[in-house]
Structure formats: C-alpha cells, structure tokens
Design a protein around this motif. Structure first.
Motif, PDB file in Angstrom:
ATOM      1  N   MET A  20      15.520  -1.061   9.616  1.00 11.65           N
ATOM      2  CA  MET A  20      16.440  -2.085   9.113  1.00 11.65           C
ATOM      3  C   MET A  20      17.883  -1.865   9.528  1.00 11.65           C
ATOM      4  SD  MET A  20      15.902   0.369   6.804  1.00 11.65           S
ATOM      5  CE  MET A  20      17.041   1.514   6.097  1.00 11.65           C
ATOM      6  N   GLY A  78       5.453   4.940  -3.376  1.00 18.20           N
ATOM      7  CA  GLY A  78       6.145   6.172  -3.745  1.00 18.20           C
ATOM      8  C   GLY A  78       7.628   5.910  -3.803  1.00 18.20           C
ATOM      9  N   GLY A  79       8.429   6.887  -3.396  1.00 22.20           N
ATOM     10  CA  GLY A  79       9.879   6.770  -3.494  1.00 22.20           C
ATOM     11  C   GLY A  79      10.405   5.522  -2.811  1.00 22.20           C
ATOM     12  N   ARG A  85       0.082   7.139  -9.627  1.00 23.66           N
ATOM     13  CA  ARG A  85       1.335   7.830  -9.910  1.00 23.66           C
ATOM     14  C   ARG A  85       2.059   7.044 -10.982  1.00 23.66           C
ATOM     15  NH1 ARG A  85       5.882   9.328  -5.436  1.00 23.66           N
ATOM     16  NH2 ARG A  85       7.393   8.672  -6.959  1.00 23.66           N
ATOM     17  N   PRO A 126       3.373   8.624   7.185  1.00 23.45           N
ATOM     18  CA  PRO A 126       3.119   8.104   8.535  1.00 23.45           C
ATOM     19  C   PRO A 126       1.679   8.234   9.050  1.00 23.45           C
ATOM     20  CG  PRO A 126       5.210   9.254   8.477  1.00 23.45           C
ATOM     21  CD  PRO A 126       4.605   9.436   7.116  1.00 23.45           C
ATOM     22  N   GLY A 185       8.633   2.926  -1.296  1.00 29.07           N
ATOM     23  CA  GLY A 185       7.900   1.702  -1.604  1.00 29.07           C
ATOM     24  C   GLY A 185       8.454   1.035  -2.858  1.00 29.07           C
ATOM     25  N   ASN A 195       9.859  -1.321   9.561  1.00 31.38           N
ATOM     26  CA  ASN A 195      11.104  -1.470   8.795  1.00 31.38           C
ATOM     27  C   ASN A 195      12.232  -0.610   9.375  1.00 31.38           C
ATOM     28  OD1 ASN A 195      13.029  -2.107   6.935  1.00 31.38           O
ATOM     29  ND2 ASN A 195      12.238  -0.693   5.376  1.00 31.38           N
ATOM     30  N   ALA A 239      -1.503  -1.231  -4.069  1.00 29.51           N
ATOM     31  CA  ALA A 239      -2.605  -0.284  -3.858  1.00 29.51           C
ATOM     32  C   ALA A 239      -1.994   1.070  -3.615  1.00 29.51           C
ATOM     33  CB  ALA A 239      -3.436  -0.700  -2.648  1.00 29.51           C
ATOM     34  N   LEU A 297      -0.999   7.689   7.779  1.00 30.41           N
ATOM     35  CA  LEU A 297      -1.886   6.640   7.265  1.00 30.41           C
ATOM     36  C   LEU A 297      -1.550   5.250   7.804  1.00 30.41           C
ATOM     37  CD1 LEU A 297      -1.883   7.887   3.571  1.00 30.41           C
ATOM     38  CD2 LEU A 297      -3.830   7.991   5.152  1.00 30.41           C
ATOM     39  N   GLU A 316       6.214   0.716   7.170  1.00 27.63           N
ATOM     40  CA  GLU A 316       7.397   1.587   7.138  1.00 27.63           C
ATOM     41  C   GLU A 316       7.519   2.336   8.457  1.00 27.63           C
ATOM     42  OE1 GLU A 316      10.139   2.298   6.105  1.00 27.63           O
ATOM     43  OE2 GLU A 316      10.061   0.787   4.559  1.00 27.63           O
ATOM     44  N   LYS A 317       8.722   2.795   8.733  1.00 32.58           N
ATOM     45  CA  LYS A 317       8.887   3.636   9.917  1.00 32.58           C
ATOM     46  C   LYS A 317       8.283   5.009   9.627  1.00 32.58           C
ATOM     47  CE  LYS A 317      12.030   6.211   7.852  1.00 32.58           C
ATOM     48  NZ  LYS A 317      11.779   7.597   7.503  1.00 32.58           N
ATOM     49  N   PRO A 318       7.767   5.710  10.607  1.00 36.69           N
ATOM     50  CA  PRO A 318       7.527   5.259  11.977  1.00 36.69           C
ATOM     51  C   PRO A 318       6.302   4.342  12.014  1.00 36.69           C
ATOM     52  CG  PRO A 318       6.576   7.431  11.648  1.00 36.69           C
ATOM     53  CD  PRO A 318       7.264   7.077  10.363  1.00 36.69           C
ATOM     54  N   ALA A 343       3.628   1.468   2.941  1.00 38.26           N
ATOM     55  CA  ALA A 343       4.709   2.434   2.661  1.00 38.26           C
ATOM     56  C   ALA A 343       4.135   3.801   2.291  1.00 38.26           C
ATOM     57  CB  ALA A 343       5.614   1.905   1.552  1.00 38.26           C
ATOM     58  N   ILE A 360       0.870  -1.182   0.000  1.00 36.75           N
ATOM     59  CA  ILE A 360       0.000   0.000   0.000  1.00 36.75           C
ATOM     60  C   ILE A 360       0.900   1.223   0.000  1.00 36.75           C
ATOM     61  CG2 ILE A 360      -1.843   1.268   1.177  1.00 36.75           C
ATOM     62  CD1 ILE A 360      -2.646  -1.244   2.636  1.00 36.75           C
TER      63      ILE A 360
HETATM   64  N1  NAD Z   1      13.090   2.662   5.874  1.00 38.84           N
HETATM   65  C1  NAD Z   1      13.630   3.648   5.172  1.00 38.84           C
HETATM   66  O1  NAD Z   1      14.833   3.725   5.011  1.00 38.84           O
HETATM   67  C2  NAD Z   1      12.736   4.681   4.559  1.00 38.84           C
HETATM   68  C3  NAD Z   1      13.250   5.581   3.617  1.00 38.84           C
HETATM   69  C4  NAD Z   1      12.385   6.523   3.060  1.00 38.84           C
HETATM   70  C5  NAD Z   1      11.052   6.561   3.459  1.00 38.84           C
HETATM   71  N2  NAD Z   1      10.595   5.687   4.385  1.00 38.84           N
HETATM   72  C6  NAD Z   1       9.208   5.726   4.865  1.00 38.84           C
HETATM   73  O2  NAD Z   1       8.353   5.268   3.814  1.00 38.84           O
HETATM   74  C7  NAD Z   1       7.084   5.931   3.921  1.00 38.84           C
HETATM   75  C8  NAD Z   1       6.799   6.581   2.563  1.00 38.84           C
HETATM   76  O3  NAD Z   1       7.822   7.522   2.285  1.00 38.84           O
HETATM   77  P1  NAD Z   1       8.194   7.920   0.784  1.00 38.84           P
HETATM   78  O4  NAD Z   1       9.427   8.701   0.862  1.00 38.84           O
HETATM   79  O5  NAD Z   1       8.138   6.726  -0.087  1.00 38.84           O
HETATM   80  O6  NAD Z   1       6.968   8.891   0.447  1.00 38.84           O
HETATM   81  P2  NAD Z   1       6.323   9.208  -0.958  1.00 38.84           P
HETATM   82  O7  NAD Z   1       5.516  10.453  -0.812  1.00 38.84           O
HETATM   83  O8  NAD Z   1       7.361   9.140  -2.029  1.00 38.84           O
HETATM   84  O9  NAD Z   1       5.344   7.977  -1.189  1.00 38.84           O
HETATM   85  C9  NAD Z   1       4.138   7.797  -0.460  1.00 38.84           C
HETATM   86  C10 NAD Z   1       3.192   7.020  -1.339  1.00 38.84           C
HETATM   87  O10 NAD Z   1       1.959   6.822  -0.658  1.00 38.84           O
HETATM   88  C11 NAD Z   1       0.922   7.052  -1.584  1.00 38.84           C
HETATM   89  N3  NAD Z   1      -0.309   7.396  -0.875  1.00 38.84           N
HETATM   90  C12 NAD Z   1      -0.647   8.571  -0.331  1.00 38.84           C
HETATM   91  N4  NAD Z   1      -1.876   8.479   0.234  1.00 38.84           N
HETATM   92  C13 NAD Z   1      -2.281   7.215   0.045  1.00 38.84           C
HETATM   93  C14 NAD Z   1      -3.423   6.502   0.400  1.00 38.84           C
HETATM   94  N5  NAD Z   1      -4.444   7.103   1.070  1.00 38.84           N
HETATM   95  N6  NAD Z   1      -3.516   5.201   0.067  1.00 38.84           N
HETATM   96  C15 NAD Z   1      -2.517   4.602  -0.602  1.00 38.84           C
HETATM   97  N7  NAD Z   1      -1.396   5.234  -0.984  1.00 38.84           N
HETATM   98  C16 NAD Z   1      -1.293   6.525  -0.666  1.00 38.84           C
HETATM   99  C17 NAD Z   1       1.432   8.161  -2.476  1.00 38.84           C
HETATM  100  O11 NAD Z   1       0.768   8.215  -3.735  1.00 38.84           O
HETATM  101  C18 NAD Z   1       2.872   7.746  -2.651  1.00 38.84           C
HETATM  102  O12 NAD Z   1       2.977   6.841  -3.721  1.00 38.84           O
HETATM  103  C19 NAD Z   1       7.218   6.935   5.066  1.00 38.84           C
HETATM  104  O13 NAD Z   1       6.674   6.381   6.225  1.00 38.84           O
HETATM  105  C20 NAD Z   1       8.720   7.109   5.217  1.00 38.84           C
HETATM  106  O14 NAD Z   1       9.105   7.451   6.523  1.00 38.84           O
HETATM  107  C21 NAD Z   1      11.419   4.747   4.918  1.00 38.84           C
END
Ligand code: NAD
Length: 393
Positions: A127, A16-17, A42, A78, A19, A125, A38, A80, A98-100, A75, A13
C-alpha cells in the motif's frame, strides 16, 4: 442481482495482528460488507467477529461457501499465501493477499495465471504507493527541481519486542526471511519511483550465538538498462555499464518497540529529501534552488513550511557541482506533514488500496496503482537479494 449492484462481500483468512487492523479499515470502505473470518482460533479474532457481528471463526472451506462472498483477503503468514489464494481463486473469488505475494516468483506466477484465467482480481497489499508522499517524491523525480537523483537509502531500525524467538517471522520456511517478508514494501516503493532494479550486493547478519537472521542489507542498482558490452571484463558480468542510481536497503529487527524508527533519503544534485518512519507522513527537504525550483517544490509539497537558510545575491548566485554551473537564489529547508499521524496514514493507505482494487472489480478499464505484477516483481527482487546474501554461506 449482479455484484456491481450489491455490496462486495469480503471474507478474511487469518485474522492476527495485521488482519484485524485491515478489517477495521476495510469495513469503512463504501460498498463493502464483511462476511466472515476463517482462521486458527484466537481470542482477538473471535472478539473481531463479535465487533463486526460476524459468525464465529470458521474453516476456510466454510468461508468460501458463505453466501454473498466475493473477495477473500489472505492475511496469514507468507508460507500459506499461495495455497489459500489458489483455493479462493478456484472457488471463483477475487483475492487480495498480504505481502509478500508468496514465497517465490514461481508461486506468484501460478497465482497470477489462475486469476487471469478466471478473470478475477489478484493484488498484494503493497500500500506504500497510495501515500501522497509517494506522488510528491515521484514529482521530484519527474520535474527535477533538485536536479538528477544520485543516490538513496532506506534504513529500518525495527522492533522485535513482539517477535519472540519462536515466532514464525524468524522461521525462513514460513516467512521467507526479512527481504521477502518485509523488504518487498520498499523494493516496490523504489520500483514505483525508479522502475526495475538489479541487486548488486546483499548480506545478512546473525544474532550472536543463534541462527536468527535479524539484520539484512542490500544494494540495488536502478536505471542501468545498458547491457554489458562483450568487451567488458568478465568481472563486469551481466551488470551493464555501471550507470543508474545505487540504493541501499537495511532492515534490522533489533529494537524495543518504543525505539522503532526508519529513515529514507533521496540525494539529488542540488539537495535531498528525507522521509521519516516506514509509513512516512513527514518529509524534510534541504536544497539550494533558483526561483523556478522554489515554486515547483511548493507545488509538490503544498502547505509545507519553507524556511530560508541563506539567500545569494549578485555574483554569489553562481556555484557548481558535478562539473555543472549553477545559478542559486537561496538555500531552503522545507518541512511537510508535521501534523499528520502515522497510524492514521496507515489506515488511509489500506482503505485507498481496497477502494482502488474494487474500482477494477467494478470496471476492468480502471487502471490500478498496484497490480499483481508489482507484487510479483517486488518478490522476485527480494528473493534475488536473499539468494545473494546466502551465497557461499
Ligand atoms: N501490509 C502491511 O503493512 C503488513 C503489516 C504487518 C503484517 N503484514 C502481513 O500480514 C500477514 C500476517 O502477519 P501478522 O503480523 O498479522 O501475523 P500474525 O501471526 O499476527 O497473524 C497471522 C494469523 O494467521 C492465522 N493462521 C495461521 N495459520 C493459519 C491457517 N492455516 N489458516 C488460517 N489462519 C491461520 C493465525 O492464527 C493468525 O491469526 C503476513 O504476510 C505479514 O507480512 C502486512
């Protein structure tokens, strides 16, 4: 056919970047099959669906009904995480979030209870603990070739180049703020090394002329389990006797991407270790050591380059620090991990995290490196730091 006999079906779910990055790693883990994505539409997520031969993006409800879906990876941003994880758990799916974990510890507790009631996996996650450097530093703390730990810091000069002012990252109602959104990784890392900590002080700084909180810092004390005696002055509060180790955490999202850089250092009685970058691959040790310590360091950092800066003979071996007499054979500089690439290590960590969690799904007696409790505890510390930083503002 039981889950153990066929591949584990994973659905995502929010693609983005991060996921997208994680999906590419998950697909390589033996016994895993990607089932569906899901997310809000994008182009990059659609391209990922094509890349993996998955159906086009779907609603969360449709994903949860997909045949062969066993585990949901959340992913999204936060704010959500709680609702989507609870929805997946209610549908009987294992969850990696994903964190948090969520926006606050009460939400995390709710998720943990839901997973336990149903006998399902819940993991965040975080990690960092899968990094071989995590184990090497743990070895320094346990085998003490550099003596006792005295102090540590993590300085994070992070990039905001791809975080425009309207990005959810800056919206505290969506991200929880920098301590929660990002700081949890490092609170968990140090908890893995030092056990539970307590926030002693915390501050935030606003970008001039805006409401953007782009720099945060806090000090956490680890290892002071002594309750404060009644006789101590009220100023000592609940803080114990002031023993243990103070660790400083700084995060600033202010840099061009090409200048993104981090430094983590642990200072011991007879030397220090520095880890570079937020997914560390390199370690540099500067220390004075005897023959046994030298051997221990070489065991903890196999293959490291060891340069002898100075050696000491006869009466020159004797020195002292912290009122302790020391017998020193040489001063060394060790460099470890020079050939490794950060992005490759990043992928390793995500794959190792998933393999470890799936081992638990297959066999409940498997002891995981990261449990749902770690995600909850790191979040609790982050919220504590965030609250203290905002107190009186
Ligand atoms: N573990 C790590 O090293 C690491 C690194 C970066 C980000 N993250 C975490 O990953 C999560 C996402 O970060 P990101 O950088 O990928 O953000 P992002 O904005 O690039 O991606 C978020 C995704 O969620 C989607 N989205 C938004 N609302 C939604 C909904 N209601 N239902 C389904 N999808 C929906 C968006 O379209 C987007 O594709 C955050 O919690 C962030 O902290 C973790």
């Amino acid at each position: 056919m039981s889950t153990e006999q066929r591949p584990i079906g994973i659905g995502v779910i929010g693609c983005g970047g991060f996921g997208l990055f994680a999906l590419q790693q998950f697909a390589q883990v033996p016994g895993v099959r990607l089932v569906g994505i899901a997310g809000t539409h994008r182009e990059a997520a659609r391209a990922a669906a094509r890349r993996f031969g998955l159906p086009d993006l779907m609603e969360v409800e449709a994903l949860l009904r997909m045949p062969g879906l066993d585990l949901v990876y959340v992913a999204t941003p936060p704010f959500l995480h709680r609702a989507q994880a609870m929805q997946a758990l209610a549908a009987g799916k294992h969850v990696i979030v994903e964190k948090p974990t969520a926006m606050n510890p009460a939400q995390a507790d709710e998720m943990i209870a839901a997973a336990r009631d149903r006998g399902l996996l819940l993991a965040t996650n975080l990690m960092q603990r899968y990094n071989p450097l995590f184990d090497a530093v743990k070895g320094l703390l346990e085998r003490k070739p550099l003596g006792e730990l005295l102090h540590a810091y993590f300085e994070n000069y992070a990039s905001d180049e791809f975080l425009p002012a309207e990005h959810w990252f800056w919206d505290r109602s969506k991200s929880g703020g920098i301590f929660v959104e990002h700081g949890v990784h490092f609170f968990d890392l140090f908890a893995g090394w030092l056990g539970p900590g307590k926030v002693e002080s915390a501050q935030i700084s606003l970008r001039p002329g805006t409401t953007i909180e782009d720099q945060v810092q806090c000090t956490v004390r680890y290892g002071d389990s002594t309750p404060s005696p009644q006789s101590l002055s009220p100023a000592a509060g609940e803080r114990g006797r002031g023993e243990g180790v103070l660790v400083n955490f700084y995060h600033g999202f202010t840099q061009p991407a090409r200048m993104d850089r981090q430094e983590l250092r642990l200072l011991f009685e007879r030397g220090d270790v520095r880890l570079d970058e937020w997914i560390p691959v390199r370690a540099t040790i500067h220390a004075v050591v005897d023959e046994t310590d030298t051997r221990t360091l070489c065991e903890l950092f196999p293959g490291a380059r060891l340069d002898v800066t100075t050696w000491y003979l006869g009466k020159d071996r004797a020195c002292s620090g912290r009122h302790k007499s020391l017998d020193i054979y040489q001063m060394v500089e060790m460099k470890y991990g020079l050939e490794d690439l950060k992005m490759h290590r990043y992928g390793d960590l995500v794959r190792a995290m998933l393999s470890d969690q799936l081992a638990w799904v297959a066999d409940r007696s498997h002891a995981r490196k990261i449990t749902e409790q770690n995600g909850r505890d790191a979040l609790a510390l982050a919220v504590e730091a965030d609250k203290l930083a905002h107190k009186g503002r």
